[in-house]
Design an enzyme around this catalytic site. Structure first.
Site, PDB file in Angstrom:
ATOM      1  N   THR A  47    -125.424  19.988  33.043  1.00 13.26           N
ATOM      2  CA  THR A  47    -124.850  20.326  34.229  1.00 13.26           C
ATOM      3  C   THR A  47    -123.439  20.154  34.165  1.00 13.26           C
ATOM      4  O   THR A  47    -122.622  20.915  34.849  1.00 13.26           O
ATOM      5  CB  THR A  47    -125.320  19.548  35.269  1.00 13.26           C
ATOM      6  OG1 THR A  47    -125.472  18.106  34.846  1.00 13.26           O
ATOM      7  CG2 THR A  47    -126.725  19.864  35.728  1.00 13.26           C
TER       8      THR A  47
ATOM      9  N   LYS B 207    -119.928  22.490  35.497  1.00 18.90           N
ATOM     10  CA  LYS B 207    -119.023  22.243  36.397  1.00 18.90           C
ATOM     11  C   LYS B 207    -117.723  22.575  35.761  1.00 18.90           C
ATOM     12  O   LYS B 207    -116.847  22.867  36.454  1.00 18.90           O
ATOM     13  CB  LYS B 207    -118.898  20.547  36.424  1.00 18.90           C
ATOM     14  CG  LYS B 207    -120.209  20.154  37.272  1.00 18.90           C
ATOM     15  CD  LYS B 207    -120.525  18.729  37.156  1.00 18.90           C
ATOM     16  CE  LYS B 207    -121.786  18.295  37.632  1.00 18.90           C
ATOM     17  NZ  LYS B 207    -122.409  16.949  37.095  1.00 18.90           N
TER      18      LYS B 207
ATOM     19  N   LYS C 165    -125.833  14.909  21.399  1.00 16.71           N
ATOM     20  CA  LYS C 165    -125.018  15.621  21.796  1.00 16.71           C
ATOM     21  C   LYS C 165    -123.670  16.124  21.112  1.00 16.71           C
ATOM     22  O   LYS C 165    -122.736  16.712  21.277  1.00 16.71           O
ATOM     23  CB  LYS C 165    -124.505  14.986  23.137  1.00 16.71           C
ATOM     24  CG  LYS C 165    -125.321  14.977  24.195  1.00 16.71           C
ATOM     25  CD  LYS C 165    -125.099  13.770  25.469  1.00 16.71           C
ATOM     26  CE  LYS C 165    -126.126  13.792  26.469  1.00 16.71           C
ATOM     27  NZ  LYS C 165    -126.253  15.014  27.534  1.00 16.71           N
TER      28      LYS C 165
ATOM     29  N   LYS D 207    -119.706  13.387  28.782  1.00 12.19           N
ATOM     30  CA  LYS D 207    -121.155  13.446  28.890  1.00 12.19           C
ATOM     31  C   LYS D 207    -121.362  11.735  28.246  1.00 12.19           C
ATOM     32  O   LYS D 207    -120.686  11.464  27.502  1.00 12.19           O
ATOM     33  CB  LYS D 207    -121.655  14.471  28.253  1.00 12.19           C
ATOM     34  CG  LYS D 207    -121.342  14.627  26.812  1.00 12.19           C
ATOM     35  CD  LYS D 207    -121.987  15.795  25.861  1.00 12.19           C
ATOM     36  CE  LYS D 207    -121.239  17.230  26.480  1.00 12.19           C
ATOM     37  NZ  LYS D 207    -122.326  18.211  27.413  1.00 12.19           N
ATOM     38  N   ARG D 208    -122.571  11.440  28.590  1.00 19.23           N
ATOM     39  CA  ARG D 208    -123.144  10.210  27.840  1.00 19.23           C
ATOM     40  C   ARG D 208    -122.840  10.476  26.267  1.00 19.23           C
ATOM     41  O   ARG D 208    -123.134  11.856  26.013  1.00 19.23           O
ATOM     42  CB  ARG D 208    -124.480  10.188  28.332  1.00 19.23           C
ATOM     43  CG  ARG D 208    -125.031   9.378  29.532  1.00 19.23           C
ATOM     44  CD  ARG D 208    -124.061   8.247  29.916  1.00 19.23           C
ATOM     45  NE  ARG D 208    -124.816   7.284  28.872  1.00 19.23           N
ATOM     46  CZ  ARG D 208    -125.815   6.392  29.537  1.00 19.23           C
ATOM     47  NH1 ARG D 208    -126.080   6.186  30.833  1.00 19.23           N
ATOM     48  NH2 ARG D 208    -126.539   5.326  28.747  1.00 19.23           N
TER      49      ARG D 208
ATOM     50  N   HIS E 230    -137.335  16.433  32.157  1.00 17.08           N
ATOM     51  CA  HIS E 230    -135.797  16.687  31.821  1.00 17.08           C
ATOM     52  C   HIS E 230    -135.434  16.393  30.348  1.00 17.08           C
ATOM     53  O   HIS E 230    -134.287  16.135  29.987  1.00 17.08           O
ATOM     54  CB  HIS E 230    -134.725  15.483  32.474  1.00 17.08           C
ATOM     55  CG  HIS E 230    -134.977  15.808  34.055  1.00 17.08           C
ATOM     56  ND1 HIS E 230    -133.814  16.439  34.950  1.00 17.08           N
ATOM     57  CD2 HIS E 230    -135.606  15.274  34.913  1.00 17.08           C
ATOM     58  CE1 HIS E 230    -134.171  16.246  35.753  1.00 17.08           C
ATOM     59  NE2 HIS E 230    -135.157  15.702  36.177  1.00 17.08           N
TER      60      HIS E 230
HETATM   61  C1  26Q Z   1    -136.397   5.659  31.433  1.00 11.30           C
HETATM   62  C2  26Q Z   1    -137.294   4.412  31.308  1.00 11.30           C
HETATM   63  C3  26Q Z   1    -136.499   3.222  31.352  1.00 11.30           C
HETATM   64  C4  26Q Z   1    -135.195   3.202  31.389  1.00 11.30           C
HETATM   65  C5  26Q Z   1    -134.351   4.491  31.429  1.00 11.30           C
HETATM   66  C6  26Q Z   1    -135.062   5.476  31.471  1.00 11.30           C
HETATM   67  C7  26Q Z   1    -134.336   6.651  31.521  1.00 11.30           C
HETATM   68  C8  26Q Z   1    -133.300   7.042  32.305  1.00 11.30           C
HETATM   69  C9  26Q Z   1    -132.450   8.117  32.429  1.00 11.30           C
HETATM   70  C10 26Q Z   1    -134.469   7.859  30.720  1.00 11.30           C
HETATM   71  C11 26Q Z   1    -133.920   9.050  30.890  1.00 11.30           C
HETATM   72  C12 26Q Z   1    -132.783   9.186  31.812  1.00 11.30           C
HETATM   73  C13 26Q Z   1    -132.138  10.317  31.986  1.00 11.30           C
HETATM   74  C14 26Q Z   1    -132.206  11.460  31.482  1.00 11.30           C
HETATM   75  C15 26Q Z   1    -131.107  12.675  31.743  1.00 11.30           C
HETATM   76  O1  26Q Z   1    -130.128  12.410  32.462  1.00 11.30           O
HETATM   77  N1  26Q Z   1    -131.424  13.876  31.156  1.00 11.30           N
HETATM   78  C16 26Q Z   1    -130.608  14.702  31.493  1.00 11.30           C
HETATM   79  O2  26Q Z   1    -131.115  15.571  32.914  1.00 11.30           O
HETATM   80  C17 26Q Z   1    -130.023  16.526  33.121  1.00 11.30           C
HETATM   81  C18 26Q Z   1    -130.680  17.065  34.400  1.00 11.30           C
HETATM   82  O3  26Q Z   1    -131.710  17.917  34.289  1.00 11.30           O
HETATM   83  C19 26Q Z   1    -130.191  17.682  32.122  1.00 11.30           C
HETATM   84  O4  26Q Z   1    -129.009  18.619  32.485  1.00 11.30           O
HETATM   85  C20 26Q Z   1    -129.855  16.964  30.752  1.00 11.30           C
HETATM   86  O5  26Q Z   1    -129.861  18.060  29.776  1.00 11.30           O
HETATM   87  C21 26Q Z   1    -130.624  15.960  30.279  1.00 11.30           C
HETATM   88  O6  26Q Z   1    -130.172  15.306  29.197  1.00 11.30           O
END
Ligand code: 26Q
Length: 811
Positions: A653, A657, A551, A545-546, A354
């Site tokens: 995503t 929406k 971003k 979004k976050r 991702h």
């Molecule tokens: C990893 C290790 C320890 C703590 C946290 C994490 C961690 C948690 C969440 C690392 C990454 C995430 C989230 C990533 C994420 O949400 N990516 C998004 O995924 C979406 C679905 O595919 C995409 O549409 C977005 O572009 C992408 O940013």
């Protein structure tokens, strides 16, 4: 059909009262909103249970091939409205609730969100579960039952503050505790080798207890399962006897076990390399593997045919330790020869990446892995040894190649690279948009793609039209039903037929009336949460979004300040009134993201109170963005801001929406924006800025942000105002660091390079918005083109091309 549901179509009021009295234990005449929410939920739950039991029986009978979707995150949001939609009971339940002089929406608002995820990745998992159930695929989601989900965001003096999210405090009607389903999960210790056999002598253990959540399919009787694990003290650990007389020690020992599933790591895109996080990852993977293996052995005599009956999917690398765990189970516990086990393993796993950002790729120090999972580390070393032997034969003598491929990073502290483990242990690896998948094989995974080109593929993300259109936007859903019939819910390509209607004046009127009503609803939410009154006649410009530098919410702020200054300079020009709406959470330790939130508030405070501006410009930040807040925002947006630096947003995503609900996109050539453009048409989207190769070229040729500052007086004036304290008179230096990071810190995400093009694109937005009928035509064209972004399409592709699973039919 069982007795208790027989009279439902006409008697949901009676059923609700019966649940109030018998299940909730209150006098129906005295029921509160929460009581009613619980009673309606119980009514739906009863029916879903029946379908659920039936689904499981059919899948067992058929010994169906199943998908197991492993994810650290599931951002489910609320369940009630979705459950009623799936049961086609929404209207009936609304009538029942009316007997208590209440509206179903107000009742449903009393359910807390299940916010067991950070953002896109977690919400994608939830949309996927919905589509898997709806398509009838035998499927299990597995994750962690966090006691505390994503933190609640409060704003105090313009700053984000984090509060715990005790979503289970009052219990939830939607989980089914499975008291009899518990597995031990071991940690630590050492490994002994006797006669070629490995014995893991662990030093710690917890038990994983199963809690199931229903995942109702739509337009089908099928109900799928999300199984979440809670960590508890192991069965043989008698807390009472452990320390008789020292109640405190006994209680804190209990906490030590339970802390594994206590709280979601609230990080997005930057992994936290903490021991507890590694334990969480292994905890839920180990429990899920035991569960799926038990299910397999209930239906088959051995594990030799496991790969024929289960496809295990890794949602990013967070569950990647599963590769080593399956090898351990097969080799150590079932005496399978290594080579057979490895073949089986690769045939079973698949992996979705991702993110491209190197800092977001998960790695674990070898020393930590040795301490927590010593046997798994040995297995990873052996996988690596054999893999590097294979790779060396392909490119003899190329040590650099091998160093880049290795599962162990050797620069500085030795670390296990979880993405490499995932690629080597899977038969398919996919990105989440066409651009992202191309970039994966061109950049971070290029060496692997050279070895195994056929392993890499694309699965463009999608969103479920049930939640993001039918449920979130009942106005538009009703209009679509009248115009196209109801079939679009399960076949979103039918939206194409709207193209023929886009210039139809009567249809346009209805479409605009729906948008207007949704904007009124959103304006109420804004007033309720921020106290700021905004006009639904203004253009609702939305970025939700976050909060992350890539971003570029800050680029949006630069435009807002530019507009403010431009209005002041030309107060009598024909300005299109705008409300710029932000929402999103910053990771608690992410200083610049938090500073951007503060800046949005400070800018809003000045602009919103400036009597010279009035309705021409308003800036609001809606606190505590999450699934339920998004369900109100998406339908009320006119403009969708998707302005990440090209090449940084894997897919997005929220962009889907918003467009699906009739917003026009202003965005860069990034992630799924590119495919949205291809599907809605170039004329119906505002694309601007550097493209990915241009970003790369500019970086290589020595990007100088100061050049833009010197060249563009409007940009200079904006940055000077922010840096000079124009929006923070109480602390004039507050935003100096933020501006310095652009001017002197290299402006990593190239905001200044894209500023001029962005302002130009915003002018085009204004010009179109001045012609309401034309705007409306473009908005309709957006809805019409979004059918392909249904998560049903995405899951159909995963099912055929990666998982090789198909729906089961009843015998
Ligand atoms: C990893 C290790 C320890 C703590 C946290 C994490 C961690 C948690 C969440 C690392 C990454 C995430 C989230 C990533 C994420 O949400 N990516 C998004 O995924 C979406 C679905 O595919 C995409 O549409 C977005 O572009 C992408 O940013």
């Amino acid at each position: 059909m069982p007795l208790n549901t027989k009279h439902l179509p006409t008697e949901s009021g009676a059923l609700i009262d019966a649940h109030l009295l018998h299940t909730i234990g209150v006098d129906p005449a005295q029921a509160s909103h929460s009581d009613l929410m619980l009673a309606v939920s119980q009514m739906a739950r009863t029916q879903l249970s029946e379908r659920w039991v039936e689904t499981q029986a059919v899948e067992r009978q058929n010994k169906a091939r199943r998908v197991v979707y492993l994810s650290m995150e599931f951002l489910m949001g609320r369940t009630l409205s979705n459950a009623l939609g799936a049961l086609e009971l929404t209207e009936e339940a609304a009538r029942g609730v009316k007997q208590h002089a209440q509206q179903l929406e107000d009742i449903a608002d009393h359910e807390p969100d299940a916010a067991l995820g950070n953002g896109g990745l977690g919400r994608l998992a939830a949309c996927f579960l919905d589509s898997m159930a709806t398509l009838g695929l035998p499927s299990w989601g597995y994750g962690i039952r966090y006691e505390y989900g994503m933190f609640a965001q409060h704003i105090a003096g313009g700053s984000q503050q984090e509060y715990p999210d005790p979503w289970l405090l009052d219990g939830t009607p939607w989980e089914f505790p499975r008291a009899d389903i518990t597995y031990p999960v071991r940690f630590g210790g050492w490994v002994e080798h006797v006669d070629g056999q490995a014995f893991w002598r662990n030093s710690g253990e917890v038990a994983a207890k199963a809690y199931d959540m229903v995942v109702p399919g739509h337009g089908t009787q099928k109900v799928s399962t999300l199984r979440l694990w809670k960590a508890v003290a192991p069965a043989h650990f008698d807390l009472g006897a452990f320390n008789t007389g020292d109640y405190h020690r006994a209680a804190s020992a209990k906490n030590e076990f339970e802390n594994i599933s206590w709280v979601l790591y609230p990080n997005d895109s930057t992994p936290a390399g903490r021991e507890l996080r590694l334990k969480q990852e292994y905890f839920f993977v180990a429990a899920s593997m035991q569960d799926l293996i038990k299910r397999h052995l209930d239906e088959h005599p051995s594990l030799v045919n496991l790969a024929e009956h289960v496809a295990i999917h890794l949602n990013d690398t967070h569950p990647a330790i599963g590769v080593a765990e399956l090898m351990r189970i097969l080799c150590d516990e079932h005496d399978m020869p290594w080579a057979d086990a490895w073949k089986l393993c690769c045939a079973t796993f698949s992996y979705t990446n991702h993110t491209l950002m190197p800092e977001a790729l998960e790695t674990w120090p070898v020393s930590l892995m040795q301490h927590v999972l010593p046997r798994h580390l040995e297995i990873i070393f052996r996988i690596n040894k054999e893999f590097l032997e294979f790779a060396a034969a392909k490119r003899p003598g190329d040590d650099q190649f091998l160093a880049r491929l290795s599962l162990i990073g050797e620069q500085g502290e030795r670390r296990v690279r979880m993405a490499h483990l995932s690629i080597v242990g899977s038969h398919k690896v996919n990105g989440v948009s066409a651009l992202h998948s191309d970039l994966l094989v061109e950049t971070i995974f290029a060496d692997f793609a050279a070895l195994w080109p056929e392993r890499f593929t694309n699965m463009t993300n999608g969103v479920t039209p049930r939640r993001w259109l039918a449920q979130a936007n009942p106005g538009l859903a009703g209009l679509l039903d009248q115009t196209l019939g109801k079939g679009w819910r399960l076949d979103l390509d039918q939206l194409q037929q709207l193209k023929a209607k886009k210039a139809d004046a009567t249809f346009q009127q209805s479409f605009m009336a729906v948008k207007r009503a949704n904007k009124v609803r959103l304006a109420k939410l804004i007033e309720h949460t921020t106290g700021i009154v905004v006009s639904p006649d203004s253009l609702f410009d939305v970025q939700v979004k976050r909060i992350h530098e890539y971003k570029r919410q800050l680029l949006n702020v630069l435009h807002v300040v530019w507009r403010y200054q431009a209005i002041l300079a030309e107060p009598h020009a024909h300005w299109v009134p705008r409300t710029v709406i932000f929402a999103g959470k910053a990771a608690s330790s992410y200083v610049s993201a938090k500073s951007i939130i503060h800046l949005i508030h400070d800018v809003g405070n000045i602009i919103n109170r400036d009597p010279r501006i009035g309705d021409k410009l308003k800036v609001v930040f809606i606190p505590n963005y999450g699934v339920s807040v998004a369900e109100v925002i998406m339908p009320g947006a006119d403009l969708s801001e998707q302005i990440s630096t090209a090449g940084t947003e894997a897919s997005g995503t929220g962009n889907m929406k918003l467009a699906l609900n009739g917003a026009l996109t202003i965005g860069t050539d990034d992630g799924a924006n590119i495919e949205i453009r291809q599907n809605v048409g170039d004329d119906n989207i505002f694309i601007f800025g550097l493209k990915t190769p241009e970003v790369k070229a500019l970086r290589h040729s020595g990007y100088q942000p100061m050049r833009y500052y010197e060249k563009l007086p409007a940009l200079k004036s904006v940055l000077d105002a922010i840096a000079g304290g124009g929006f923070s008179p109480d602390e004039p230096g507050r935003y100096r660091p933020l501006v310095d990071s652009l001017l002197w810190g290299g402006d990593h995400y190239m905001l200044l390079a894209d500023f001029e093009a962005y302002i130009g694109a915003q002018a085009k937005v204004d010009a179109l918005y001045r012609k309401p009928a034309q705007w409306c035509e473009h908005a309709i064209a957006n809805v019409a083109g979004m059918g392909v972004f249904s998560s049903d399409r995405t899951i159909g592709e995963y099912a055929r091309q990666i998982w090789h699973v198909a729906p089961v039919s009843r015998r």
